[in-house]
Design a protein around this motif. Sequence first.
Motif: not given
Length: 153
Positions: A49-66
Amino acid sequence: MSRTNAPSPDFEPPRGDVSTELLGLMSRDLIFSMKFLGESQFRLQRHFQDFMIAELAAKGVTKETHPLIHVFVERHAILLRDFVFSGVALSRQFHIEDIERLIGDTSSLLRVDIWDQLRSHVQMAERQFLAQLPNLPAQLAGLEDPARAGGTP
């Protein structure tokens, strides 16, 4: 059978019983494998979970955007966790002879225990099916052959 109720050395399971047939196949078909439980499952899932959240955030996908990204992350973390644990378990399998040798089971009590449990669970599954049988014809009506059911072929 439990080890305290050990069978006689000349234990002969009943013939024609599916559990007995499976007993005969144990040397070839029964594999013991590892399974990670408890905190190990949680820690690996949390890692993914932590790994995916960090990798997605690096691509601009966050809780705020999604806003529903946590559902995606949690589900995929479980899949990745299960993939890792299944791969490790498959690479470390033991046949019944290996387990018997490890535990010093020279009289095949483990096989008798497994046979006893198999037989008990087979009987329980059969009873459960028989209890549901009266309702099954109505539930299976949609699977009938239309030609036999009086419909158009």
